[in-house]
Design a protein around this motif. Structure first.
Motif, mmCIF file in Angstrom:
data_model
loop_
_atom_site.group_PDB
_atom_site.id
_atom_site.type_symbol
_atom_site.label_atom_id
_atom_site.label_comp_id
_atom_site.label_asym_id
_atom_site.label_seq_id
_atom_site.Cartn_x
_atom_site.Cartn_y
_atom_site.Cartn_z
ATOM 1 N N SER A 195 13.760 1.994 1.029
ATOM 2 C CA SER A 195 13.613 3.444 1.029
ATOM 3 C C SER A 195 14.474 4.027 -0.088
ATOM 4 C CB SER A 195 14.052 4.039 2.376
ATOM 5 O OG SER A 195 13.212 3.599 3.415
ATOM 6 N N ASN B 232 11.227 -4.175 2.928
ATOM 7 C CA ASN B 232 11.131 -2.715 2.952
ATOM 8 C C ASN B 232 12.312 -2.089 2.208
ATOM 9 O OD1 ASN B 232 8.838 -2.915 4.528
ATOM 10 N ND2 ASN B 232 9.982 -2.777 6.450
ATOM 11 N N GLU C 158 -2.515 5.883 -2.777
ATOM 12 C CA GLU C 158 -1.689 6.706 -3.643
ATOM 13 C C GLU C 158 -1.296 8.015 -2.968
ATOM 14 O OE1 GLU C 158 -4.045 7.391 -7.039
ATOM 15 O OE2 GLU C 158 -4.186 5.282 -7.634
ATOM 16 N N LEU D 193 1.778 8.349 -7.113
ATOM 17 C CA LEU D 193 2.748 7.295 -6.854
ATOM 18 C C LEU D 193 2.106 6.300 -5.897
ATOM 19 C CD1 LEU D 193 5.965 9.428 -6.202
ATOM 20 C CD2 LEU D 193 5.379 8.206 -8.301
ATOM 21 N N LYS D 194 2.343 5.008 -6.142
ATOM 22 C CA LYS D 194 1.862 4.003 -5.210
ATOM 23 C C LYS D 194 2.791 2.801 -5.230
ATOM 24 C CE LYS D 194 -1.484 1.596 -8.195
ATOM 25 N NZ LYS D 194 -2.918 1.221 -8.321
ATOM 26 N N ALA D 195 2.699 1.993 -4.189
ATOM 27 C CA ALA D 195 3.583 0.841 -4.032
ATOM 28 C C ALA D 195 3.153 -0.296 -4.954
ATOM 29 C CB ALA D 195 3.552 0.368 -2.575
ATOM 30 N N PRO D 196 4.086 -1.221 -5.282
ATOM 31 C CA PRO D 196 3.715 -2.420 -6.034
ATOM 32 C C PRO D 196 2.750 -3.287 -5.213
ATOM 33 C CG PRO D 196 6.104 -2.119 -5.988
ATOM 34 C CD PRO D 196 5.528 -1.161 -4.999
ATOM 35 N N ASN E 15 2.856 7.261 6.424
ATOM 36 C CA ASN E 15 2.561 5.887 6.027
ATOM 37 C C ASN E 15 1.270 5.858 5.218
ATOM 38 O OD1 ASN E 15 4.770 4.627 7.247
ATOM 39 N ND2 ASN E 15 3.734 4.499 9.220
ATOM 40 N N THR F 59 3.102 -6.385 -4.406
ATOM 41 C CA THR F 59 3.853 -7.203 -3.461
ATOM 42 C C THR F 59 5.267 -6.649 -3.333
ATOM 43 O OG1 THR F 59 2.603 -9.170 -4.081
ATOM 44 C CG2 THR F 59 4.672 -9.520 -2.905
ATOM 45 N N ILE F 60 5.744 -6.514 -2.108
ATOM 46 C CA ILE F 60 7.103 -6.022 -1.842
ATOM 47 C C ILE F 60 7.818 -7.069 -1.000
ATOM 48 C CG2 ILE F 60 8.497 -4.191 -0.840
ATOM 49 C CD1 ILE F 60 6.097 -2.335 -1.186
ATOM 50 N N ASN G 18 -2.078 -0.115 2.301
ATOM 51 C CA ASN G 18 -2.966 -0.775 1.335
ATOM 52 C C ASN G 18 -2.826 -0.218 -0.084
ATOM 53 O OD1 ASN G 18 -4.155 -2.294 3.503
ATOM 54 N ND2 ASN G 18 -5.356 -0.468 4.004
ATOM 55 N N ARG G 19 -1.605 0.126 -0.447
ATOM 56 C CA ARG G 19 -1.308 0.651 -1.791
ATOM 57 C C ARG G 19 -2.044 1.955 -2.085
ATOM 58 N NH1 ARG G 19 -1.969 -2.643 -6.703
ATOM 59 N NH2 ARG G 19 -0.172 -1.491 -7.462
#
Length: 424
Positions: free
Chosen positions: A173, A171, A148, A162-165, A142, A167-168, A145-146
């Motif tokens: 996968s 969930n 990387e 790689l990092k999350a947007p 995990n 706002t999602i 907080n975005r």
């Protein structure tokens, strides 16, 4: 009964009633050994020969440290051994130099290996027989907080990540493809998070050289517009259109209906001065010029084969013999030419003249004819209207009897009126 020692950390396990008067010292020694196992750090220089880390009974030992940093310069592949039977976790850093592998192994077991370019940190646990790379066996990571996931280059001077947007909505996968694709394939999703390699199936539409356009969200080729890498061509007398500010109307350029031979016009290399005109130099090169005396800037013409008739005693205009011209300059002269065939008159006091707006320019022209006389008639005049406003010129006639132009009784005829705008 004599003391024994624990298998993993080699702590002294004292029997009841033993070591009277030395329990405090031995207990402190055990606590220091536990501290070394939990929080101990040691930098160990190794060479290109194999190195064995020791775990000695009841003694501070290099193999007991929680964190070990390997340093030194390797000139060959090297292995660091820990004795078999020990169960323990380590944080190990390969800080050696040299493009050689470094392996960590329990005696008689398998190895965890740093590649020749891997100078990173590994989390390892010993199961008593083999070392195990914890990062290679994690079921889940995990990054909150975005944060990387970074992949460093060969010398770790730069990375891709790689990092999350930001706002999602929910969930998700993504499942990676099970194997590599073929050259030029791309990764696509099935809409459920399953990724796979696929070949682009949408190719250009139409034939070679046809320009592509969006045809209902699909590629299509235009046979009207083609491009061969050098020349853009519009076929079938198609327009080049220039829309106005709201695209409600446009002005356009197009080729003539028939072209005898290919012609390429070269545009002027710079803008002209105010009031100049684009003219050809006779070799398809266009340039800006100024009108000088005698140049014709406009020619207007109208004609009709229809018989025109009047029986009015005052000057009457014919709708088919009207032209409106806007002189290029106030000094322009307007050459007026009117010709008619098969004029019939049954009296001798007819009049034909030219009017500029409401002004009679010719003061009337009287034809002295007997009844039922056919004539051909030509009237010419040069006028100086002294204006740049729209000006109407008309042919008017009067008669006390009947006057016919293009009189059908005498055969077919034609009446022509033309205006020429001539500069000084």
């Amino acid at each position: 009964m004599a003391s024994s020692y624990s298998t993993d950390l080699k702590l002294e396990l004292m029997a009841s009633g033993e070591n009277s008067g030395t329990w405090g010292n031995k207990t402190n020694t055990n606590l220091n050994l536990v501290q070394q196992a939990i929080a101990g750090f040691q930098s160990i220089a190794i060479t290109s020969t194999n190195t064995t880390l020791l775990m000695t009974d009841a003694t501070i030992s290099d193999a007991r440290n929680a964190v070990i940093k390997f340093t030194g310069t390797l000139s060959a592949n090297s292995t660091v051994f820990v004795q078999s039977g020990i169960e323990k976790t380590y944080t190990l850093e390969n800080a050696t130099s040299g493009a050689y592998t470094l392996a960590f192994s329990q005696v008689g077991g398998s190895s965890v290996i740093w590649s020749t370019t891997d100078k990173g940190i590994k989390q390892i646990y010993l199961d008593g027989t083999n070392p195990n790379d914890i990062n290679n066996n994690l079921s889940k990571i995990n990054l909150l907080n975005r944060n990387e996931l970074r992949f460093g280059d060969a010398d770790n001077s730069n990375y891709v990540s790689l990092k999350a947007p930001a706002t999602i909505a929910s969930n998700i996968s993504f499942t990676l493809p099970g194997d590599d694709g073929t050259p030029n394939q791309f990764i696509q999703t099935d809409g459920s998070g399953n990724l796979s390699f696929a070949t682009a199936t949408t190719g250009p539409g139409g034939s070679t050289t046809q320009v592509q356009y969006n045809n209902s969200n699909a590629f299509a080729g235009s046979s009207t517009m083609t491009f061969d890498g050098t020349n853009l061509q519009l076929n079938n007398q198609a327009d080049v259109r220039f829309g106005d500010s709201d695209n409600s109307n446009y002005v356009a350029l197009q080729a003539p209906a028939t072209v005898a031979a290919n012609t390429v016009f070269s545009l002027p290399r710079a803008d002209g001065t105010s009031g100049q005109f684009i003219a050809t130099q006779g070799n398809t090169n266009l340039t800006f010029i100024s009108l000088t005396g005698g140049l014709i800037s406009q020619v207007l013409s109208t004609s009709t084969p229809t018989m025109l008739s009047t029986s009015n005693g005052t000057y009457t205009s014919f709708a088919a013999l009207k032209l409106t011209i806007t002189p290029t300059s106030a000094s322009s002269r307007i050459y007026i030419n009117w010709a008619s065939q098969n004029i019939f008159s049954n009296v001798g006091d007819d009049g034909i003249t030219i009017f500029r707006n409401s002004t009679d320019l010719n003061s009337g022209t009287t034809m002295i004819n007997g009844p039922t006389v056919t004539e051909r008639y030509l009237l010419q005049f040069i006028d100086s209207p002294n204006t740049t406003s729209a000006t109407e010129y008309t042919i008017r006639a009067k008669t006390t009897g009947t006057l016919n132009l293009n009189n059908t009784a005498q055969g077919e005829g034609v009446t022509v009126l033309s205006l020429w705008d001539i500069g000084d």
